[in-house]
Design a protein around this motif. Structure first.
Motif, PDB file in Angstrom:
ATOM      1  N   GLY A 225       0.816  -1.212   0.000  1.00  0.00           N
ATOM      2  CA  GLY A 225       0.000   0.000   0.000  1.00  0.00           C
ATOM      3  C   GLY A 225       0.843   1.253   0.000  1.00  0.00           C
ATOM      4  O   GLY A 225       0.519   2.250  -0.670  1.00  0.00           O
ATOM      5  N   GLY A 226       1.941   1.224   0.750  1.00  0.00           N
ATOM      6  CA  GLY A 226       2.850   2.369   0.757  1.00  0.00           C
ATOM      7  C   GLY A 226       3.500   2.597  -0.597  1.00  0.00           C
ATOM      8  O   GLY A 226       3.706   3.745  -1.010  1.00  0.00           O
ATOM      9  N   LEU A 227       3.809   1.503  -1.301  1.00  0.00           N
ATOM     10  CA  LEU A 227       4.365   1.652  -2.645  1.00  0.00           C
ATOM     11  C   LEU A 227       3.332   2.278  -3.575  1.00  0.00           C
ATOM     12  O   LEU A 227       3.666   3.178  -4.370  1.00  0.00           O
ATOM     13  CB  LEU A 227       4.813   0.302  -3.193  1.00  0.00           C
ATOM     14  N   ALA A 228       2.076   1.845  -3.497  1.00  0.00           N
ATOM     15  CA  ALA A 228       1.042   2.436  -4.344  1.00  0.00           C
ATOM     16  C   ALA A 228       0.937   3.930  -4.101  1.00  0.00           C
ATOM     17  O   ALA A 228       0.833   4.728  -5.046  1.00  0.00           O
ATOM     18  CB  ALA A 228      -0.302   1.750  -4.072  1.00  0.00           C
ATOM     19  N   LYS A 229       0.977   4.336  -2.838  1.00  0.00           N
ATOM     20  CA  LYS A 229       0.897   5.763  -2.519  1.00  0.00           C
ATOM     21  C   LYS A 229       2.103   6.513  -3.078  1.00  0.00           C
ATOM     22  O   LYS A 229       1.984   7.629  -3.597  1.00  0.00           O
ATOM     23  CB  LYS A 229       0.790   5.959  -1.007  1.00  0.00           C
ATOM     24  N   ALA A 230       3.288   5.916  -2.983  1.00  0.00           N
ATOM     25  CA  ALA A 230       4.488   6.546  -3.530  1.00  0.00           C
ATOM     26  C   ALA A 230       4.388   6.720  -5.037  1.00  0.00           C
ATOM     27  O   ALA A 230       4.749   7.772  -5.583  1.00  0.00           O
ATOM     28  CB  ALA A 230       5.724   5.720  -3.178  1.00  0.00           C
ATOM     29  N   LEU A 231       3.881   5.697  -5.727  1.00  0.00           N
ATOM     30  CA  LEU A 231       3.764   5.778  -7.186  1.00  0.00           C
ATOM     31  C   LEU A 231       2.809   6.892  -7.600  1.00  0.00           C
ATOM     32  O   LEU A 231       3.049   7.592  -8.594  1.00  0.00           O
ATOM     33  CB  LEU A 231       3.272   4.445  -7.740  1.00  0.00           C
ATOM     34  N   ARG A 232       1.721   7.063  -6.852  1.00  0.00           N
ATOM     35  CA  ARG A 232       0.772   8.137  -7.167  1.00  0.00           C
ATOM     36  C   ARG A 232       1.327   9.506  -6.811  1.00  0.00           C
ATOM     37  O   ARG A 232       1.050  10.507  -7.492  1.00  0.00           O
ATOM     38  CB  ARG A 232      -0.540   7.933  -6.374  1.00  0.00           C
TER      39      ARG A 232
ATOM     40  N   ALA B 274      -4.027  -2.604 -11.110  1.00  0.00           N
ATOM     41  CA  ALA B 274      -5.460  -2.591 -11.415  1.00  0.00           C
ATOM     42  C   ALA B 274      -6.195  -1.503 -10.644  1.00  0.00           C
ATOM     43  O   ALA B 274      -7.152  -0.910 -11.154  1.00  0.00           O
ATOM     44  CB  ALA B 274      -6.065  -3.959 -11.091  1.00  0.00           C
ATOM     45  N   HIS B 275      -5.749  -1.225  -9.430  1.00  0.00           N
ATOM     46  CA  HIS B 275      -6.427  -0.235  -8.586  1.00  0.00           C
ATOM     47  C   HIS B 275      -5.923   1.190  -8.798  1.00  0.00           C
ATOM     48  O   HIS B 275      -6.472   2.117  -8.193  1.00  0.00           O
ATOM     49  CB  HIS B 275      -6.264  -0.607  -7.113  1.00  0.00           C
ATOM     50  N   ASN B 276      -4.898   1.363  -9.637  1.00  0.00           N
ATOM     51  CA  ASN B 276      -4.303   2.697  -9.767  1.00  0.00           C
ATOM     52  C   ASN B 276      -4.192   3.183 -11.202  1.00  0.00           C
ATOM     53  O   ASN B 276      -3.429   4.099 -11.487  1.00  0.00           O
ATOM     54  CB  ASN B 276      -2.916   2.710  -9.098  1.00  0.00           C
ATOM     55  N   THR B 277      -4.979   2.608 -12.093  1.00  0.00           N
ATOM     56  CA  THR B 277      -4.894   3.020 -13.504  1.00  0.00           C
ATOM     57  C   THR B 277      -5.232   4.513 -13.686  1.00  0.00           C
ATOM     58  O   THR B 277      -4.707   5.166 -14.578  1.00  0.00           O
ATOM     59  CB  THR B 277      -5.849   2.179 -14.368  1.00  0.00           C
ATOM     60  N   ALA B 278      -6.104   5.044 -12.836  1.00  0.00           N
ATOM     61  CA  ALA B 278      -6.501   6.439 -12.995  1.00  0.00           C
ATOM     62  C   ALA B 278      -5.426   7.411 -12.532  1.00  0.00           C
ATOM     63  O   ALA B 278      -5.500   8.617 -12.847  1.00  0.00           O
ATOM     64  CB  ALA B 278      -7.792   6.705 -12.198  1.00  0.00           C
ATOM     65  N   HIS B 279      -4.408   6.917 -11.803  1.00  0.00           N
ATOM     66  CA  HIS B 279      -3.427   7.823 -11.194  1.00  0.00           C
ATOM     67  C   HIS B 279      -2.014   7.663 -11.747  1.00  0.00           C
ATOM     68  O   HIS B 279      -1.137   8.473 -11.432  1.00  0.00           O
ATOM     69  CB  HIS B 279      -3.383   7.583  -9.674  1.00  0.00           C
ATOM     70  N   LEU B 280      -1.766   6.641 -12.547  1.00  0.00           N
ATOM     71  CA  LEU B 280      -0.418   6.403 -13.062  1.00  0.00           C
ATOM     72  C   LEU B 280      -0.421   6.657 -14.570  1.00  0.00           C
ATOM     73  O   LEU B 280      -0.936   5.862 -15.351  1.00  0.00           O
ATOM     74  CB  LEU B 280       0.033   4.976 -12.758  1.00  0.00           C
ATOM     75  N   ALA B 281       0.187   7.766 -14.971  1.00  0.00           N
ATOM     76  CA  ALA B 281       0.125   8.191 -16.382  1.00  0.00           C
ATOM     77  C   ALA B 281       0.729   7.146 -17.316  1.00  0.00           C
ATOM     78  O   ALA B 281       0.249   6.964 -18.440  1.00  0.00           O
ATOM     79  CB  ALA B 281       0.846   9.529 -16.534  1.00  0.00           C
ATOM     80  N   TRP B 282       1.754   6.437 -16.864  1.00  0.00           N
ATOM     81  CA  TRP B 282       2.431   5.481 -17.738  1.00  0.00           C
ATOM     82  C   TRP B 282       1.578   4.235 -18.010  1.00  0.00           C
ATOM     83  O   TRP B 282       1.892   3.457 -18.912  1.00  0.00           O
ATOM     84  CB  TRP B 282       3.795   5.083 -17.177  1.00  0.00           C
ATOM     85  N   LEU B 283       0.507   4.053 -17.247  1.00  0.00           N
ATOM     86  CA  LEU B 283      -0.402   2.939 -17.548  1.00  0.00           C
ATOM     87  C   LEU B 283      -1.359   3.274 -18.687  1.00  0.00           C
ATOM     88  O   LEU B 283      -2.080   2.418 -19.147  1.00  0.00           O
ATOM     89  CB  LEU B 283      -1.210   2.576 -16.282  1.00  0.00           C
TER      90      LEU B 283
END
Length: 427
Positions: free
Chosen positions: A113-120, A418-427
């Motif tokens: 979860g912390g990695l997901a937050k860092a990526l966003r 899958a849960h962060n497609t809206a926040h990661l431009a490279w996806l």
């Protein structure tokens, strides 16, 4: 010293905690204008109105400006405080849920979860910092946005004038002072490690060279400290030091996972608190910080932020020589087992020139090994946040000590993306 402070993420329900601190500590940091920056008008408007009432009720003359114009706000700020949450509480709720599906801690600052937050977060913060540099290169950036260590590392690697701030050290300092029956400013903490991965190696009376009170503190209050940290008392007795409460995710991982699966998430609790707080802030009769705000988290955040901003801007109680505060800063040999460009959370002397870490005591391999392990993960996490790519995300997860198994890392990677497609431009 007359200060203009810009707060990016000013619509946060945290903000009145900061405003209350600015009012109480006006002699330390005399703020002329507080600029609250946030694109979410539905939050910014009630928070801004309440901030004005808080200051007026304490006879503080500062002007409160609310705006969505980031460039205009940072252009005239002496310091820019970052306290934003990309994706809001909805993204946090996801960060706390999908790791549990793979048997891992679901938490917003560490693990998957912390990695997901860092990526966003890292790309957004770097964009903000670049706009600060273009508009106002002399302004200090103070990052309170989690994960603070990774975000601060991103800022420093990009050459920004920045430090990271967390409230863990100041919270523990207050806890120790209460147990010892003394004033917090009489205690100096030998606080070493990474953000949310620290140990109090000593609790010194009077300053960095004072006598160590920690052995006596543990002898007299181990049970209360263990309860506060939600760790078994034998853990503290074996360590002989006081770990951050975030070490519970490492020392009691499986127990924490079971607890998380069987109770409402922290994200749901915070979302409910925020709804109540925003309703309170809209009440024109409310002129004092509500007690409910203490449940939101971030205890003593305002004291830490005010002290750091004052020292960086050339004020504070020890003007000239600076003051010693715990910050997130470039390592540069402070912990010799880490790369120089790692960001460590340590005591440092703060002046207008920046932060100079104090010499570190020897760090037991029991802590040094875990610090080095997580620091390596943070390097891979930052690489994934800046350059993107599924393989980089999977490498970072495989490197994290709370993941560490190939099948688990792969499953977590799929869920994270899958849960962060809206926040990661490279996806």
């Amino acid at each position: 010293m007359n200060v203009t402070l810009a707060v990016v993420g000013g619509g946060s329900t945290y903000t009145p905690e900061l405003v209350d601190g600015l009012a109480r500590l006006r002699d330390t940091l005399p703020v002329d204008e507080l600029i609250l920056v946030d694109p979410a008008a539905e939050r910014l408007t009630p928070v801004g109105a309440f901030a004005r009432r808080l200051l007026r009720a304490q006879d503080h003359p500062a002007k409160v400006t609310t705006t969505a114009d980031l460039d205009g706000a940072v252009e005239r700020a002496d310091a820019v405080l970052l306290q934003l949450r990309v994706g809001g509480q909805a993204a946090r709720a996801q960060d706390e849920a999908w790791p549990l599906e793979c048997g891992c801690v679901g938490q917003e600052t560490t693990g998957a979860g912390g990695l997901a937050k860092a990526l966003r977060t890292v790309p957004v913060v770097l964009d903000i910092a670049e706009r600060v540099r273009r508009r106002n290169p002399d302004a200090w950036i103070i990052d309170f946005t989690n994960p603070v260590g990774i975000v601060t590392r991103a800022l420093l690697r990009a050459g920004h004038k920045a430090l990271g701030l967390c409230n863990v050290a100041i919270h523990l300092q207050r806890t120790f002072a209460e147990l010892l029956g003394t004033r917090p400013d009489e205690l100096h903490l030998d606080h070493y490690g990474l953000n949310h991965l620290t140990w109090e190696l000593a609790v010194r009376q009077g300053g960095p060279d004072g006598p160590d009170l920690l052995p006596g503190l543990l002898d007299a209050h181990a049970a209360r400290l263990a309860e506060h940290l939600r760790l078994p008392q034998p853990v503290l007795e074996r360590l002989g030091v006081v770990p951050s409460y975030y070490l519970r995710y490492f020392y009691s991982h499986d127990q924490v996972v079971d607890e998380m699966r069987n109770k409402p998430s922290r994200a749901s609790e915070v979302a409910a608190l925020e709804e109540q707080l925003l309703a309170m802030y809209e009440d024109p009769a409310l002129t004092r910080k509500p007690e409910l705000l203490a449940k939101r988290g971030g205890a003593f955040y305002s004291e830490a932020a005010v002290a750091l901003a004052a020292a960086l801007l050339g004020g504070g109680p020890e003007t000239g020589t600076g003051s010693v505060q715990v910050v997130n800063v470039r390592n540069d040999g402070t912990l010799p087992f880490l790369p120089d460009d790692a960001v460590v959370e340590v005591p440092a002397r703060i002046t207008a020139a920046g932060a100079r870490p104090l010499p570190a005591p020897p760090v037991d391999p029991l802590y040094a090994g875990l610090i080095a392990h997580v620091a390596a993960y943070e390097d891979l996490a930052l690489d994934a946040a800046v350059r993107g790519g599924r393989d980089r995300v999977a490498r970072a997860l495989l490197a994290h000590p709370l993941v560490g198994q190939y099948d688990r890392a792969e499953a977590l990677t799929d869920r994270l993306l899958a849960h962060n497609t809206a926040h990661l431009a490279w996806l």
